[in-house]
Design a protein around this motif. Sequence first.
Motif, short mmCIF file in Angstrom:
data_model
loop_
_atom_site.label_atom_id
_atom_site.label_comp_id
_atom_site.label_asym_id
_atom_site.label_seq_id
_atom_site.Cartn_x
_atom_site.Cartn_y
_atom_site.Cartn_z
N SER A 4 -10.34 2.07 -15.50
CA SER A 4 -10.49 2.13 -16.95
C SER A 4 -9.78 3.37 -17.50
O SER A 4 -9.43 4.29 -16.76
N TRP A 5 -9.63 3.41 -18.83
CA TRP A 5 -8.98 4.57 -19.45
C TRP A 5 -9.87 5.80 -19.41
O TRP A 5 -9.38 6.93 -19.40
N VAL A 6 -11.18 5.61 -19.37
CA VAL A 6 -12.09 6.75 -19.20
C VAL A 6 -11.92 7.34 -17.81
O VAL A 6 -11.84 8.56 -17.63
N GLN A 7 -11.87 6.47 -16.80
CA GLN A 7 -11.64 6.94 -15.43
C GLN A 7 -10.27 7.61 -15.31
O GLN A 7 -10.13 8.64 -14.65
N ALA A 8 -9.27 7.05 -15.97
CA ALA A 8 -7.93 7.64 -15.94
C ALA A 8 -7.94 9.04 -16.56
O ALA A 8 -7.28 9.95 -16.07
N GLY A 9 -8.72 9.20 -17.64
CA GLY A 9 -8.79 10.49 -18.30
C GLY A 9 -9.36 11.59 -17.43
O GLY A 9 -9.03 12.76 -17.59
N ALA A 10 -10.22 11.22 -16.50
CA ALA A 10 -10.85 12.21 -15.62
C ALA A 10 -10.28 12.16 -14.21
O ALA A 10 -10.85 12.75 -13.29
N TRP A 11 -9.19 11.46 -14.01
CA TRP A 11 -8.67 11.20 -12.67
C TRP A 11 -8.39 12.48 -11.88
O TRP A 11 -8.69 12.57 -10.70
N GLU A 36 -9.83 15.37 -12.22
CA GLU A 36 -11.03 16.16 -11.97
C GLU A 36 -12.04 15.45 -11.08
O GLU A 36 -12.99 16.05 -10.61
N MET A 37 -11.86 14.16 -10.87
CA MET A 37 -12.84 13.38 -10.13
C MET A 37 -12.87 13.76 -8.66
O MET A 37 -11.83 13.81 -7.99
N GLU A 38 -14.07 14.01 -8.15
CA GLU A 38 -14.23 14.29 -6.73
C GLU A 38 -14.37 12.99 -5.95
O GLU A 38 -14.14 12.97 -4.74
N GLU A 39 -14.78 11.91 -6.64
CA GLU A 39 -15.01 10.64 -5.96
C GLU A 39 -13.85 9.67 -6.15
O GLU A 39 -14.04 8.46 -6.19
N ILE A 40 -12.62 10.18 -6.25
CA ILE A 40 -11.46 9.32 -6.44
C ILE A 40 -11.38 8.27 -5.34
O ILE A 40 -11.13 7.09 -5.60
N SER A 41 -11.59 8.69 -4.09
CA SER A 41 -11.46 7.75 -2.99
C SER A 41 -12.49 6.64 -3.09
O SER A 41 -12.22 5.48 -2.77
N PRO A 52 -0.02 10.53 -10.30
CA PRO A 52 -0.35 11.89 -10.76
C PRO A 52 0.40 12.98 -9.99
O PRO A 52 0.34 14.15 -10.39
N ASP A 53 1.08 12.61 -8.93
CA ASP A 53 1.76 13.61 -8.10
C ASP A 53 3.24 13.76 -8.46
O ASP A 53 3.98 14.42 -7.75
N ILE A 54 3.66 13.14 -9.55
CA ILE A 54 5.04 13.27 -10.02
C ILE A 54 5.07 14.22 -11.21
O ILE A 54 4.22 14.15 -12.10
N GLU A 55 6.05 15.10 -11.23
CA GLU A 55 6.15 16.07 -12.32
C GLU A 55 6.59 15.38 -13.61
O GLU A 55 7.54 14.60 -13.62
N ALA A 56 5.89 15.66 -14.68
CA ALA A 56 6.21 15.06 -15.97
C ALA A 56 7.40 15.79 -16.60
O ALA A 56 7.43 17.01 -16.66
#
Length: 212
Positions: free
Chosen positions: A88-95, A97-102, A149-153
């Motif tokens: 979701s976009w909420v999950q994407a917004g915290a991606w 910072e999330m410790e439980e990404i896996s 998220p690992d690509i430089e913007a």
Amino acid sequence: MNKENLNQRIKRLRKLHGYTQKELAKYVGVSHGSISQWESEITSPKGAQIQPLAKALKVDVVELLQGTGVTSNIEVGPEIKGTVPLISWVQAGAWKEMEEISFIADSAERYRTTAKVGPNAFAARVVGDSMTSSTGRTIPAGSVVVADPDIEAASGKVVIARLDDSSEATVKELVIDAGRKYLRPFNSSFPTISINGNCTIIAVVKQVIQDF
């Protein structure tokens, strides 16, 4: 040199598209065991299974049955590189910072991608019309964006970003001009957003997938 038979062709095309036997079975509407038996040349697909099998393997029926060299109006698509979680976009917004990404990545619906992305990549389905344009680049509502998220913007890249006053992420083009940064929509009816310390760039979009 032995000519490739139907069973061998099914196995080759499945691997070409990066499907597991279980995934192909789901697309065709048969059991996992059926795919295994076809590829082991124990049995062969029946008449009613040929059409959905050809569609799943991105060839026409004649090409599937008779092999390379037969005229076809369907081209084999690019190789599937892997799958990413559809979030979701909420999950994407915290991606970041999330410790439980896996945990989220393992439990979310997986989306196949032909883009070369890292292990932390994700997908999100676009809502709204801010990135819809009648000219040039467009990302209509309903499209799925695959982002890493690992690509430089960099300026000109489409990014997933979150403004500090929102819990949800958004997709926009990043523009850097004379040291100033902006989030620009493709739809000119929506405003360009100036950012300066009030925004977190979550990821860079690598692929846009549209269903028709």
